[in-house]
Design a protein around this motif. Structure first.
Motif: not given
Ligand SMILES: O=P(O)(O)OC[C@H]1O[C@H](O)[C@H](O)[C@@H](O)[C@@H]1O
Length: 297
Positions: A126-137
Motif C-alpha cells: 500500500e502507498l498512502n499518497a495523502e498529500p495528493l489525496g490518494l492511496k494505491a494498493v
C-alpha cells in the motif's frame, strides 16, 4: 526488513538484502519472483523452466529513493511528464516540479499481506499518497502466470483524474527477433515525432528507437519472440492504452542503470490508463487496473 514481518512463516518466501533495499524472494514449484517495497515493485518473474518473462538488468541499482530499472515500475498517479497529460489530470495535481512518472516508483510502500495459496503466492503493498489525496494498493499473484491489480483510491473531497502505466520491462532473446502483435490499425502518438498522431500498419518490429502511446488497445496484446519460440501474453480488462518503448543505441547512452547493449535484450510494453484514457475518481471512489502476464508456446 524494517517492517514487521517474519519470513519464517512462509514456505515460499525469503528476504534478501541487496544494495540498499530488501528484496522479497518467492520460490515456488510454479515460478520464481522477487519484489521490493520501494515502488511496491515486482522486480523479477520467471515461470519455472521457462525464459524469464521480465528482463534481468545486469546494471540495476538497488538504491533508496531511486527507481529500479527492471521488472514492473509503477508510474502513478501520472505518466511521464505531468504537463504532457490530459488537462483533467494536470489540474488534479497543481504542483511545481512534478517528478516524471509520478510519485509511486521511488516511494517506500507498506507491506499489507502475504498469502500462500494453492498455486500462487499473493503479496499486497500500500502507498498512502495523502498529500495528493490518494492511496494505491497493488496486489500480485505469482504462480504459473503473474496477475497484478493496481487499485487507486480517492481519499479527498474533490474529484481526481489520474493516469498510470505498468512500465513492464520484458525479456527478449534479441530485439530484432521480436514483434508486438495485436496493434494493427490502432492509432498511436509518437513522442519522437513531436507527439504526432499515426496509425499502426501490421505487427510492430523494432529497428530503431521507439516511444509511442497506442490508443484503443484490445484486452490482449502479444509479444512474439521468434528465437525463443514464445509469445508473452498481456491481458487487461481495463487498460485501453499502452506505451511501447525501446531506447535503442543513442538514448541508451543517456539512461541511468543501463549498459549500451541492454536495449537488445529488453522491450517495454506498458499497459496503462494514458492520455485521454485517464481514470476518473469521485470522492471516496476507487478504480482497479488489472494485468495478467503469461508465456506461451
Ligand atoms: O528513464 P525513465 O524515467 O525510467 O523513463 C523511461 C521511459 O519511460 C517511458 O517508456 C517513456 O515513454 C519514455 O519516454 C521514457 O524514456
Amino acid at each position: 526488513m524494517s517492517q514487521n514481518y517474519d519470513a519464517g512463516m512462509y514456505d515460499s518466501v525469503t528476504i534478501k538484502h541487496v544494495g540498499e533495499l530488501d528484496l522479497i524472494e518467492i520460490e515456488r514449484p510454479e515460478c520464481s519472483a522477487s519484489l521490493t517495497l520501494q515502488g511496491g515493485q515486482l522486480i523479477s518473474y520467471a515461470p519455472r523452466g521457462e525464459h524469464p518473462v521480465l528482463w534481468r538488468n545486469p546494471d540495476v541499482a538497488y538504491q533508496k529513493g531511486e527507481a529500479v530499472r527492471q521488472g514492473v515500475p509503477i508510474c502513478w498517479p501520472w505518466f511521464a511528464f505531468l504537463e504532457r497529460n490530459a488537462d483533467p489530470v494536470r489540474n488534479s495535481f497543481p504542483i511545481q516540479e512534478a517528478p516524471a512518472h509520478g510519485v509511486a516508483r521511488n516511494a517506500l510502500w507498506r507491506l499489507l499481506s502475504i498469502t500462500e495459496e494453492e498455486t500462487s503466492t499473493a503479496i499486497a503493498f500500500e502507498l498512502n499518497a495523502e498529500p495528493l489525496g490518494l492511496k494505491a494498493v497493488v496486489t500480485y499473484r505469482l504462480g504459473a502466470v503473474m496477475k497484478m491489480e493496481l487499485e487507486s483510491f480517492n481519499l479527498s473531497d474533490q474529484p481526481k483524474h489520474l493516469s498510470c502505466a505498468l512500465h513492464t520491462y520484458f525479456a527478449v532473446s534479441d530485439i530484432q527477433q521480436v514483434s508486438v502483435l495485436d496493434l494493427d490499425d490502432l492509432p498511436y502518438i509518437d513522442s519522437l515525432r513531436g507527439w504526432s498522431l499515426h496509425k499502426q500498419d501490421g505487427p510492430l518490429h523494432i529497428a530503431e528507437e521507439v516511444d509511442r502511446i497506442y490508443y484503443d488497445t484490445p484486452a490482449i496484446l502479444r509479444i512474439h519472440d521468434k528465437k525463443w519460440e514464445r509469445f508473452i501474453v498481456l491481458e487487461s480488462s481495463e487498460s485501453r492504452s499502452a506505451v511501447v518503448w525501446n531506447p535503442w543505441i543513442e538514448k541508451s547512452k543517456r539512461l541511468s542503470q543501463f549498459s549500451p547493449d541492454s536495449y537488445k535484450h529488453m522491450l517495454c510494453v506498458e499497459t496503462g490508463k494514458l492520455l485521454n484514457d485517464y481514470i476518473e475518481l469521485e470522492p471516496g471512489q476507487s478504480y482497479t487496473l488489472d494485468l495478467t502476464l503469461s508465456s506461451r508456446r
